[in-house]
Design a protein around this motif. Sequence first.
Motif, short mmCIF file in Angstrom:
data_model
loop_
_atom_site.label_atom_id
_atom_site.label_comp_id
_atom_site.label_asym_id
_atom_site.label_seq_id
_atom_site.Cartn_x
_atom_site.Cartn_y
_atom_site.Cartn_z
N LEU A 724 0.83 -1.22 0.09
CA LEU A 724 0.07 0.00 0.03
C LEU A 724 0.78 1.23 -0.07
CD1 LEU A 724 -2.63 -1.00 2.54
CD2 LEU A 724 -2.98 -0.77 0.15
N ASN A 725 2.30 1.21 -0.04
CA ASN A 725 3.11 2.03 0.06
C ASN A 725 2.97 3.06 1.29
OD1 ASN A 725 4.25 1.80 -2.69
ND2 ASN A 725 2.39 2.69 -3.63
N SER A 727 4.32 4.09 4.91
CA SER A 727 5.41 4.58 5.78
C SER A 727 5.04 4.52 7.18
CB SER A 727 6.14 5.91 5.26
OG SER A 727 7.14 6.19 6.29
N ARG A 762 -6.22 5.28 2.15
CA ARG A 762 -6.02 4.71 0.98
C ARG A 762 -6.42 5.95 0.01
NH1 ARG A 762 -11.24 4.87 3.26
NH2 ARG A 762 -12.88 4.86 2.03
N ALA A 765 -2.27 10.56 -1.38
CA ALA A 765 -1.16 10.35 -2.56
C ALA A 765 -0.16 9.54 -1.67
CB ALA A 765 -0.74 11.64 -2.93
N SER A 766 0.60 8.68 -2.70
CA SER A 766 1.40 7.40 -2.22
C SER A 766 2.42 8.21 -1.37
CB SER A 766 1.96 6.70 -3.32
OG SER A 766 1.18 5.99 -4.20
N ARG A 769 1.42 8.68 2.54
CA ARG A 769 0.78 7.89 3.30
C ARG A 769 1.54 7.40 4.69
NH1 ARG A 769 -1.48 3.54 -1.38
NH2 ARG A 769 -2.86 5.21 -2.63
#
Length: 856
Positions: A724-725, A727, A762, A765-766, A769
């Motif tokens: 899900l990218n 962190s 979800r 933006a990646s 996250r």
Amino acid sequence: MEQNEADLRCKLEERLRFETLLVEISARFVNLPTDQIDGEIEDAQRRICECLGLDLSALWQWSDEKPRFLTLTHLHSPPEGPLRPEGIDAQEAFPWVLQKMLRGEVLVLSTESMPPEAARDQEMRRHFGVKSSVVIPLSAGGRPIIGVLTFDTLRSERAWPDETVKQLSLIAQVFTNALDRKRSEEALRESETRLSLAADSAEAGLWELDCSTNLFWATERAREIFGYGPEEVISMERFETSIHPDDLELVRQVIARALGERELVNVEYRILLDDGCLKWIFSRGRPYFESTGEPDRLMGVSLDITERKRFEHELEERSRFEQLLSDMISRFSGTSSEYLDAKMQRSLKKIIELLQVDRIWLMTMTGDSTSWQITHAACAEGIPPFPIQADLPKSLFPWLFGKIVDQREVVSVGSIKDLPLEADIDRESLKKWGIQSFINIPIVRGEIISCVSMTTDQSERDWPEEYISRVKLIGDALFNAVERKKMDERVRKAVEEWQCTFDSIPDTIMILDRNLKIRRHNAAAASFFKRPTEEITGRQCHHLMHGTNEPPLECPAIKSLGTRSHQENEVYDAERNATYQISSDPIIDRQGQITQIVHRIKDITKRRNAEAEARQHMEEIAHVTRISMMGELTTALAHEINQPLTAILSNAEAAARFLSQESPDIGEIRLIFNDIIRDNRRARDIVQKVRSLAKKDKVHKTLLDLNGVIREILTMVRGDAILLNLSITTDFSPSPALVTADRIQLQQVILNLLMNSGYALRNIASGQRKIIVRTAMPDSRTVKVIVKDFGTGIDENNIARLFDPFYTTKAEGLGVGLSISQRIIQAHGGAIEASNNPEGGATFAFTLPAHQGDLP
């Protein structure tokens, strides 16, 4: 409520004891010989001081020789107390008190709180060691003050309630009446002595009746007494016209007896002077006879005894009044409140007869202060009665209302024609009721104003000053009875309400004494023990409950006696197949002593069964939730297991290649096999963690480091986080975050919070996250876990419902994850909360009690 009842009962007993003492004292002064009055006064002072806990009582009377000089005539004081002088100059020693006393004021004094103008009085009181006092001026029938009665404390200050002051004033009036009667009788004896001296010195009126002519010879003094002129001829006919018609026959009989029986005669009778004035006369005559035996003359002496008769009449009236007052107090003090009204009615009838009035009634101001309510009333024969409980509005008597209520004045009117112009409305109302004269005396009790009212309907009359003081005493006695009835009714109602409340409690409740004997119990106790009250009261609790002669070691009642605090425990009764919560609370009196124990037996069987069912239900739901979570983590778990499996395959292929060589490198092959073993263990650990999370086991609490528990969960979700990218950053406390908890349940809570944060990110933006997991110790007794994300946050309208069962914002969610998490944390003695971040996203945090003590 038990304590309130005890306090009320204690106050009533103290009040009854003092009222009984008042009755006894008052009764002893009725018809008491004057030579015993001084001794009875000092004995009464002693008994009152002992009853009220006072140190000293002194009665001072004005000196006949020195003005403003008080002589100490009666004293009760402790032997060790300071000596009191036999006399004192009141103007010099107590100037401020003297002025108040001469105005007839009853004073309640605290030495250290006296006004600046009383500095001299304060100095003298300190000299004599007086802390507080009640000072009561002594006055009878509105005449000048004859002295002062004091009640003092020497050891400490004390409060003087209005009720006590009124009762002491009543005693002072009894003393005053007795002393006044003593003075009157001494004056009477002195008067009789003077009569003898006057007769001997021809100061009395001497006279002689000539039996042959029926003419009187009289001295100048005799003519003055009877109102005859200096030269007036005094015949028998003239003499008889002077005699009061009701006494004429008596005088004729006495004269006939003197002449017929030849004896010295005495007679007291009334005469009417020409101006209508009435006098009482004492005459003594001796007959003289001729040699033939015929009466010759009757010689005698007459004395004006009007003043003596007035004294006697006052003494008789005072004695009748004292007897009535004593009877009233005695009758009221020993009467149950249900019979009090009837006895008050009879007392009002006696007051009417004694004071010769037509009506008497008692009134009390209504709560809105707009009218009087008649509480008790009586009337003479032939006079129409007033209705009891009737209201008399202010509009009928506005002038009287202002005088009595606003100015609190005594209002006595000999004739309603004498009322001022501003009382026209009152006059008309009185006329309609047929009242010709009246007296109204306010009785003030704090904010409550009552009134004693007496009227005459058949004639006008005056209301002497002595009537006012007497009616005040009567009013105090009557309203004391009314207030006692009200208090009795309040106590009875409180007891009934308390008993109803007591019996309505479904738990078994008992009041135990210090020996654990049951003194009171509620209705539930009879049902619990299956015995009637008479078989419960007086029995020891443990004997009924356990059938033993001694209480159990863990008995809460025994512990409460030792700790003076609330104690409780739980007991399983195999015979009843029930679990009970047994608690005890001590009742401590004002002296700090435990007097009784409140003992409660509560059946908690259903509650414990329900709690067990709820725990089982929660565990089942938690297990389903964990399985659901594991389904959601399938991809991550596959990724986690794939890594060690791929490594095992690669290492196995490498080992096969090395082994196919003519001279394989055994050391290298050993290293390859070590890697295979390591990766195999890694895969096994992942599978075991998944199995333990999914397994349905009983709760098992152990000492855990929350930092380590979180690391294990992060290992499980690492693959999912990568997909899900996400962190995930950790910020753990420097020292171990130790708690005593169930590992699987805490992993479920942390996993649930992480998955909720991931769901909230979800649509972010990646690169943004991010999830931060922190542990901290706000204090030495608390561990805190924080999961912070930067997602969409929580709708403020729904934040209060987040932890409700079956509430969810996920389309595919069940709404049980956060609810189960909250129950798990609460079951561990902690708390969980959620809030929005100012910079966006949400934070979930929970706290748990930190481990206390040494590490195992």
